[in-house]
Design a protein around this motif. Structure first.
Motif, short mmCIF file in Angstrom:
data_model
loop_
_atom_site.label_atom_id
_atom_site.label_comp_id
_atom_site.label_asym_id
_atom_site.label_seq_id
_atom_site.Cartn_x
_atom_site.Cartn_y
_atom_site.Cartn_z
N ASP A 1 -7.06 -2.10 -6.24
CA ASP A 1 -6.02 -3.12 -6.38
C ASP A 1 -4.62 -2.57 -6.15
N VAL A 2 -4.41 -1.31 -6.49
CA VAL A 2 -3.10 -0.69 -6.29
C VAL A 2 -3.30 0.77 -5.90
N LEU A 3 -2.55 1.19 -4.88
CA LEU A 3 -2.49 2.60 -4.51
C LEU A 3 -1.08 3.09 -4.83
N VAL A 4 -0.98 4.13 -5.65
CA VAL A 4 0.31 4.74 -5.97
C VAL A 4 0.40 6.07 -5.25
N ASN A 5 1.23 6.11 -4.21
CA ASN A 5 1.47 7.34 -3.45
C ASN A 5 2.57 8.14 -4.16
N GLU B 1 -8.96 -5.75 1.86
CA GLU B 1 -9.96 -6.64 1.25
C GLU B 1 -9.47 -7.20 -0.08
N SER B 2 -8.77 -6.36 -0.85
CA SER B 2 -8.33 -6.77 -2.18
C SER B 2 -6.87 -7.22 -2.21
N ARG B 3 -6.24 -7.29 -1.03
CA ARG B 3 -4.81 -7.64 -0.95
C ARG B 3 -4.02 -6.76 -1.92
N ALA B 4 -4.22 -5.48 -1.80
CA ALA B 4 -3.66 -4.50 -2.74
C ALA B 4 -2.16 -4.37 -2.60
N ARG B 5 -1.57 -3.84 -3.63
CA ARG B 5 -0.15 -3.45 -3.62
C ARG B 5 -0.09 -1.94 -3.46
#
Length: 276
Positions: free
Chosen positions: A76-80, A120-124
């Motif tokens: 759901d969220v990727l934090v770089n 696919e998950s419309r991630a942020r």
């Protein structure tokens, strides 16, 4: 359904603290870090899933992407968040200047490899930048700083953090996914531990420094707030949107050129419209 967040650079500092708080709020968290023992310790402490990857090696990043997609059906969220100051110029095993790879290239590669799952998950996607972006001086013809003074790592660090903002905005335009960048604040941490100049800066800015918990708060906010109410690609200074940036941070052409240059480094392509 449990929400899943992937946080890189999470074996210590604001990454670890953000992971800790998000687990407390009910998130499933992937703790990704370069130090095996520290990464395992943080994950075990908070009940998260550990993943080890050294962003100075792009093969590690590729393996991390495979492992994440094998473990999670939804992200759901990727934090770089991985990054840091490198006091002396050196090239990675992949042939890129270390500051550039550690702060921008590796995160861009991970994002690209995870893009099908993120779409696919419309991630942020949350990108950790820095107030240092204001001193950027990004040059597409010299991303590796082999033609300019290295200045103890500060100039390439500032350029890379400006690059993070430009990349986030270019990625938002190409994919339609929500991208935000954030300066967590002057955090009291081990930042630049190998740099004598960084230690001096830490000493001089001591009155302005905030705790790791306070530094993690903007990251947690950007992960856990359903509707941010800001334009896609917004840069936050702490919890405040539209933070001050280098004048070129809104240069769409420069962002496009950087995006193309980054993709050229690892041979992956995101074509406009493919994932929107």
């Amino acid at each position: 359904m449990s929400r899943t967040a992937v946080i890189t650079g999470a074996s210590a500092g604001i990454g670890a603290e953000a992971a800790r708080e998000l687990v407390r709020r009910g998130w499933q968290v992937a703790v990704a870090g370069r130090h095996p023992e520290r990464t395992a310790h943080v994950a075990a402490e908070i009940g998260a899933v550990p993943f080890v990857a050294d962003f100075d090696r792009l093969d590690d990043v590729r393996a991390l992407a495979d492992a994440l997609q094998g473990r999670f059906g939804r992200i759901d969220v990727l934090v770089n968040n991985a990054g840091g100051l490198v006091p002396q110029r050196a090239l990675t095993v992949d042939g890129h200047e270390t500051t550039l790879q550690r702060n921008l290239l590796a995160s861009a590669l991970l994002t690209t490899l995870l893009l099908p799952r993120l779409t696919e998950s419309r991630a942020r996607i949350v990108h950790t930048s820095s107030v240092m972006n204001r001193l950027g001086g990004l040059r597409i013809d010299d991303l590796d700083f082999d033609r300019r003074p290295y200045k103890g790592g500060w100039k390439p660090y500032a350029a890379a953090k400006l690059g993070v903002i430009l990349y986030a905005r270019a990625l938002a335009a190409r994919t339609g996914l929500e991208n935000v960048a954030v300066h967590p604040g002057y955090v009291r941490s081990g930042f630049g531990a190998g740099s004598s100049s960084a230690r001096v800066v830490q000493s001089l800015t001591a009155p302005l420094q905030i705790s790791v918990e306070a530094g993690a708060a903007p990251v947690v906010h950007l992960v856990d707030t359903p509707e941010l109410g800001v334009p896609n690609g917004t840069y936050f200074d702490g919890l405040t949107p539209w933070g001050a940036t280098h004048r070129s941070a809104t240069d769409t052409r420069l962002g496009d050129e950087l995006f193309a240059a980054v993709e050229d480094r690892f041979g992956s392509r995101i074509r406009t419209g493919d994932t929107a």
